[in-house]
Motif scaffolding. Structure first.
Motif, PDB file in Angstrom:
ATOM      1  N   GLY A 120       0.808  -1.210   0.000  1.00 64.08           N
ATOM      2  CA  GLY A 120       0.000   0.000   0.000  1.00 64.08           C
ATOM      3  C   GLY A 120       0.845   1.267   0.000  1.00 64.08           C
ATOM      4  O   GLY A 120       0.348   2.354  -0.303  1.00 64.08           O
TER       5      GLY A 120
ATOM      6  N   SER B  37       4.478   1.170   9.086  1.00 62.01           N
ATOM      7  CA  SER B  37       5.090   0.548  10.259  1.00 62.01           C
ATOM      8  C   SER B  37       6.505   1.085  10.485  1.00 62.01           C
ATOM      9  O   SER B  37       6.976   1.176  11.608  1.00 62.01           O
ATOM     10  CB  SER B  37       5.152  -0.957  10.063  1.00 62.01           C
ATOM     11  OG  SER B  37       5.951  -1.252   8.918  1.00 62.01           O
ATOM     12  N   GLY B  38       7.164   1.422   9.390  1.00 61.14           N
ATOM     13  CA  GLY B  38       8.554   1.901   9.494  1.00 61.14           C
ATOM     14  C   GLY B  38       9.566   0.787   9.602  1.00 61.14           C
ATOM     15  O   GLY B  38      10.764   1.051   9.729  1.00 61.14           O
TER      16      GLY B  38
ATOM     17  N   GLY C 204      -2.917   0.569   4.740  1.00 61.18           N
ATOM     18  CA  GLY C 204      -2.016   0.794   3.613  1.00 61.18           C
ATOM     19  C   GLY C 204      -2.709   0.733   2.263  1.00 61.18           C
ATOM     20  O   GLY C 204      -2.540   1.615   1.414  1.00 61.18           O
TER      21      GLY C 204
ATOM     22  N   GLN D 152      -4.101  -5.873  -4.511  1.00 59.75           N
ATOM     23  CA  GLN D 152      -3.834  -5.758  -3.073  1.00 59.75           C
ATOM     24  C   GLN D 152      -5.106  -5.361  -2.335  1.00 59.75           C
ATOM     25  O   GLN D 152      -5.443  -5.913  -1.290  1.00 59.75           O
ATOM     26  CB  GLN D 152      -2.722  -4.733  -2.759  1.00 59.75           C
ATOM     27  CG  GLN D 152      -2.373  -4.756  -1.266  1.00 59.75           C
ATOM     28  CD  GLN D 152      -1.631  -3.529  -0.754  1.00 59.75           C
ATOM     29  OE1 GLN D 152      -1.467  -2.548  -1.476  1.00 59.75           O
ATOM     30  NE2 GLN D 152      -1.199  -3.576   0.481  1.00 59.75           N
TER      31      GLN D 152
ATOM     32  N   GLU E 146      -6.067  -8.472   0.031  1.00 57.31           N
ATOM     33  CA  GLU E 146      -5.866  -8.320   1.478  1.00 57.31           C
ATOM     34  C   GLU E 146      -7.187  -8.038   2.193  1.00 57.31           C
ATOM     35  O   GLU E 146      -7.345  -8.355   3.363  1.00 57.31           O
ATOM     36  CB  GLU E 146      -4.876  -7.179   1.777  1.00 57.31           C
ATOM     37  CG  GLU E 146      -3.429  -7.577   1.566  1.00 57.31           C
ATOM     38  CD  GLU E 146      -2.428  -6.588   2.158  1.00 57.31           C
ATOM     39  OE1 GLU E 146      -2.819  -5.493   2.594  1.00 57.31           O
ATOM     40  OE2 GLU E 146      -1.235  -6.921   2.164  1.00 57.31           O
TER      41      GLU E 146
HETATM   42  O1  LIG Z   1       3.700   0.707   4.931  1.00 55.70           O
HETATM   43  P1  LIG Z   1       4.337  -0.488   5.498  1.00 55.70           P
HETATM   44  O2  LIG Z   1       4.136  -0.611   6.972  1.00 55.70           O
HETATM   45  O3  LIG Z   1       5.816  -0.552   5.129  1.00 55.70           O
HETATM   46  O4  LIG Z   1       3.655  -1.771   4.879  1.00 55.70           O
HETATM   47  C1  LIG Z   1       3.684  -2.065   3.514  1.00 55.70           C
HETATM   48  C2  LIG Z   1       2.810  -3.243   3.189  1.00 55.70           C
HETATM   49  O5  LIG Z   1       3.359  -4.400   3.728  1.00 55.70           O
HETATM   50  C3  LIG Z   1       2.654  -5.297   4.545  1.00 55.70           C
HETATM   51  O6  LIG Z   1       3.231  -6.565   4.426  1.00 55.70           O
HETATM   52  C4  LIG Z   1       1.158  -5.381   4.350  1.00 55.70           C
HETATM   53  O7  LIG Z   1       0.743  -6.607   3.845  1.00 55.70           O
HETATM   54  C5  LIG Z   1       0.589  -4.313   3.447  1.00 55.70           C
HETATM   55  O8  LIG Z   1      -0.749  -4.117   3.812  1.00 55.70           O
HETATM   56  C6  LIG Z   1       1.362  -3.029   3.547  1.00 55.70           C
HETATM   57  O9  LIG Z   1       0.778  -2.101   2.655  1.00 55.70           O
END
Ligand SMILES: O=P(O)(O)OC[C@H]1O[C@H](O)[C@H](O)[C@@H](O)[C@@H]1O
Length: 449
Positions: A83, A144-145, A205, A285, A289
């Motif tokens: 995302g 999430s970082g 995301g 996605q 998801e």
């Molecule tokens: O934005 P982030 O925390 O880096 O996550 C990036 C992506 O990776 C994860 O594995 C999830 O499956 C997704 O829903 C998300 O969009």
């Protein structure tokens, strides 16, 4: 004319007239779950009102940052995955010409390029070579970082940036899009004074393209994000009535669920324009998801026509009968050409001389719908009138709201993604991440390492 319109007229042999009204009560319930927050995952519905309630101060900062990047950079390296990648990527393809990157030498244009969406070292090296000694900035995007792919890519380009500009100037060229308070990226951004943009708590995301996640890279590419939001706002106002006779996004959600329950378990999102291939990746996605959980859900796949009629076409026509198709059909291309004449007519195409190629494309689409119907494949069509920002914003919202309703219709939480952690835990075990030693040992034993 509507910017986006849904056409289910080719479903007649698959869905009886009464079925739509019979699913209305369930749609009403799904609508309440979505709108009133009585359904599972209610904390992640803030995308519903993003087009009309977007933080104007942040929007103005996005526009200002885009101007700054356009003035000081030949490239914006946009780092993210899932995302945090697909929305901007599909929008760039949709809104710019087919050979966008071929303009990389044009001094007037800042090219948006992507990294951190795979673990391919060759890709990273190729991108490093493309940038060469040109000026660049980084937009690192992660809710999430801590996602592995973007974190690795960020290390690479961060190091390159500091080497080129020195620490102080490099810090001015990093834009971090992340959680407003938590996470490693937020901590690092604050410590180094990077400009930050927010991925709101209530937006997952895959629903985040209309936040800074998508808006900053899209604006840097030169596209008009005000029009993008205006199109989405129009859609937000359009798709509010749960009455299926009036709400085409809800109709789409209802029909795909009716079909799913009849055994059409795979949906192909299709296009007749090569620059919409990434639209399907974004949609995959969003759908995958949102809906693939609790051992159920439509499997989202895609096909690019007419190209894939010469490869997948055989399977779609005569293979296992569990397929449904949704075509995103562009009604008015940005350019049209006519079929030229030829002196000898050896290819036998003389009968098409002077006809528009888009007319030929549209006849191909009509022929395919009829053939696939005949072969037992239900086909739905989402018509879009043109490829511009307003229409794209409208289309994004159409699919997002449809997916929310669709998930609730199938009795799942459309806004979580618990299943994506399983492989990550294994990978961390194999990579030797502290805290995952036991998983690693167990896996290695299973694999006879
Ligand atoms: O934005 P982030 O925390 O880096 O996550 C990036 C992506 O990776 C994860 O594995 C999830 O499956 C997704 O829903 C998300 O969009």
């Amino acid at each position: 004319m509507a910017h986006v319109s849904f056409d289910a007229s080719a479903l007649k042999q698959f869905v009886h007239d009464n079925e739509l009204s019979e699913i209305q009560a369930m749609v009403n319930a799904a609508d309440s779950q979505l709108r009133e927050g009585t359904g599972a995952g209610a904390d992640f519905r803030d995308w519903l009102h993003l087009p009309t309630e977007y933080d104007q101060e942040e929007f103005a900062r996005i526009q200002a940052a885009a101007k700054q990047i356009q003035s000081d950079s030949d490239f914006l390296v946009t780092i993210g995955i899932g995302g945090s990648y697909l929305g901007a990527r599909m929008a760039l393809d949709f809104l710019h010409d087919s050979f966008y990157l071929a303009h990389a030498d044009n001094d007037d244009q800042t090219m948006v390029v992507f990294a951190g969406n795979s673990l391919s070292s060759s890709y990273l090296q190729d991108l490093i070579n493309l940038i060469g000694d040109k000026d660049f900035s980084i937009n690192v995007i992660s809710k999430s970082g801590t996602t592995t792919e973007p974190s690795i890519a960020f290390r690479i380009f961060h190091e390159m940036l500091v080497k080129k500009y020195g620490e102080t100037e490099a810090n001015k060229r990093i834009y971090a899009t992340t959680d407003k308070a938590r996470g490693a990226l937020k901590t690092e951004a604050d410590a180094n004074g990077w400009e930050t943009f927010i991925i709101p708590d209530g937006v997952g995301g895959r629903f985040s393209v209309l936040t800074a996640v998508g808006l900053l890279p899209i604006a840097v590419s030169g596209a008009d994000i005000e029009q993008l939001m205006a199109g989405a706002a129009k859609a937000e106002a359009t798709y509010v009535d749960p009455d299926l006779t009036k709400n085409e996004a809800y109709q789409y959600a209802a029909y795909r669920n009716i079909l799913y329950r009849k055994g059409y378990t795979t949906e192909l999102l299709e296009n007749y324009e090569p620059n919409m291939a990434m639209l399907a990746e974004w949609w995959k996605q969003l759908a995958g998801e949102s809906e693939g959980k609790d051992q159920k859900g439509i499997y989202p796949s895609s096909a690019n026509f007419t190209t894939d009629l010469h490869s997948l076409g055989q399977y779609i026509q005569e293979g296992r009968r569990n397929l449904m198709e949704t075509v995103v059909k562009l009604d008015q291309p940005n350019h049209d050409l006519n079929v030229p004449g030829a002196a000898n007519d050896l290819d036998g195409l003389g009968y098409l001389e002077g006809k528009s190629i888009d007319w030929v494309n549209t006849q191909a689409y009509r022929a395919v719908v009829a053939a696939h119907n005949e072969g037992g494949v239900p086909v739905m069509t989402v018509h879009i009138d043109k490829e511009d920002e307003f229409t794209l914003g409208y289309l994004i919202y159409f699919f997002e709201v449809a997916m929310g309703i669709s998930g609730y219709l199938n009795g799942i939480n459309p806004f979580n993604q618990p299943g994506v952690e399983a492989y990550k835990t294994n990978m961390f075990g194999l990579l030797g991440k502290p805290g995952f030693e036991e998983v690693g040992d167990k896996l290695r034993a299973q694999m006879n390492d």
